[in-house]
Design an enzyme around this catalytic site. Structure first.
Site, PDB file in Angstrom:
ATOM      1  CB  THR A 122      -0.940   0.010   1.221  1.00 55.44           C
ATOM      2  OG1 THR A 122      -1.531  -1.294   1.364  1.00 55.44           O
ATOM      3  CG2 THR A 122      -2.056   1.020   1.058  1.00 55.44           C
ATOM      4  CE1 TYR A 163       1.513 -10.120   1.080  1.00 61.09           C
ATOM      5  CE2 TYR A 163       3.397  -8.644   0.990  1.00 61.09           C
ATOM      6  CZ  TYR A 163       2.041  -8.856   0.872  1.00 61.09           C
ATOM      7  OH  TYR A 163       1.218  -7.814   0.557  1.00 61.09           O
ATOM      8  CB  ILE A 196      -0.037  -6.913   7.433  1.00 61.65           C
ATOM      9  CG1 ILE A 196       0.949  -7.397   8.502  1.00 61.65           C
ATOM     10  CG2 ILE A 196       0.585  -5.812   6.579  1.00 61.65           C
ATOM     11  CD1 ILE A 196       2.254  -7.946   7.937  1.00 61.65           C
ATOM     12  CE  LYS A 252      -0.253  -8.225   3.911  1.00 57.07           C
ATOM     13  NZ  LYS A 252       0.216  -7.020   3.180  1.00 57.07           N
TER      14      LYS A 252
END
Length: 292
Positions: free
Chosen positions: A49, A138, A205, A166
């Site tokens: 982001t 991730y 997250i 994540k």
């Protein structure tokens, strides 16, 4: 059971840009204070982001140094150290560790990288051997083309510093499979956040927390307190924007919504482009339920 260090809402923090694409460091530091005041448990610097792919290594290092100093221990700091070159990942990771990051977040070797599990394990093994700080793996197959299987995750759990995953895949079945391993799971798919917390994810997250940090923290806290009715009522106010943004133009939409709610500049860096007037109207309608 001891509470995971990164438990709670780890806000995948935006990088505030000026209209010309340069980074506005004054706004960046002010945002850190605002988000900590909102009660977030951690900040992820250089998150997707935050347009990590379009930041240089030097820019990331500067943001991380300023960020860790500004946070000053008030919440956790996770630094994304992903790169295409393994040596660069290690260099970035060691730098983040050296300045006091609580954890690093590392994507699998994406873009025509190896997809077999032995190679993926070897990649994280190399990173793990280079640092002593916690590693957040991730899973975001829609972006990387690589899916971290539950079998691979169990192998990664054997590494000394691989403590978290994540999961941004959005497949709740896989998410629950992850929860059966010894790795701490952080939800990264905003659309299932409430249910991920109920199922046992230690936290998130979360990109959408950029424009609704208070709501994200409140949702997490209500679920920890088992106040499920109140949590689901809040979730219904959060959901319209989450569902809209998940359909596309995620970063641009999150940053515009954040700007509308007093967080940041709303600008993106090329090659991303701003949103249309039609999209802007949809964003304002979607976040309207958040305004009491």
């Amino acid at each position: 059971m001891e509470k995971a260090k990164l438990a709670g809402i780890n806000l995948a923090m935006q990088t505030p840009f000026n209209e010309d694409g340069s980074i506005n460091l004054k706004v960046y530091e002010a945002l850190i204070d605002k988000y900590i005041d909102a009660g977030v448990h951690g900040l992820v610097l250089g998150a997707g982001t935050g347009q990590h792919p379009y930041l240089t290594e030097a820019e990331c290092n500067n943001l991380y140094e300023l960020g860790v100093k500004r946070v000053a221990g008030r919440c956790n700091v996770i630094c994304q150290t992903s790169a295409l070159n393994v040596d660069e990942v290690i260099r970035r990771s060691r730098h983040a560790e050296s300045i006091g990051a609580d954890a690093i977040m590392v994507l699998p070797p994406y873009f025509e990288g190896p997809s077999d599990e032995d190679s993926l394990f070897s990649f994280y093994e190399d990173v793990d051997a280079a640092v002593k700080v916690d590693i957040v793996g991730y899973n975001i197959p829609q972006s990387t083309g690589i899916s971290v299987s539950t079998a691979l995750l169990k192998r990664l759990a054997e590494l000394p510093h691989f403590a978290y995953i994540k999961d941004s895949g959005g497949d709740f079945a896989i998410h629950q499979e992850y929860l059966q391993t010894s790795v701490n799971v952080l939800n990264g798919a905003d659309t299932i956040a409430a249910y991920a917390f109920m199922a046992g994810a230690v936290g998130a997250i979360q990109g959408t927390a950029n424009y609704m940090p208070y709501e994200a923290v409140e949702l997490y806290n209500l679920i920890q307190e088992k106040k499920f009715s109140e949590a689901l009522s809040l979730w219904q106010r959060m959901l319209p924007s989450i569902l809209l943004f998940w359909q596309g133009y995620y970063v641009q939409s999150v940053l515009r919504a954040a700007q509308l709610r007093g967080f940041g500049t709303g600008n993106v860096r090329k090659p991303l482009r701003g949103i249309s007037a039609e999209q802007d109207a949809a964003i304002q309608k979607a976040i309207a339920p958040l305004i009491k």
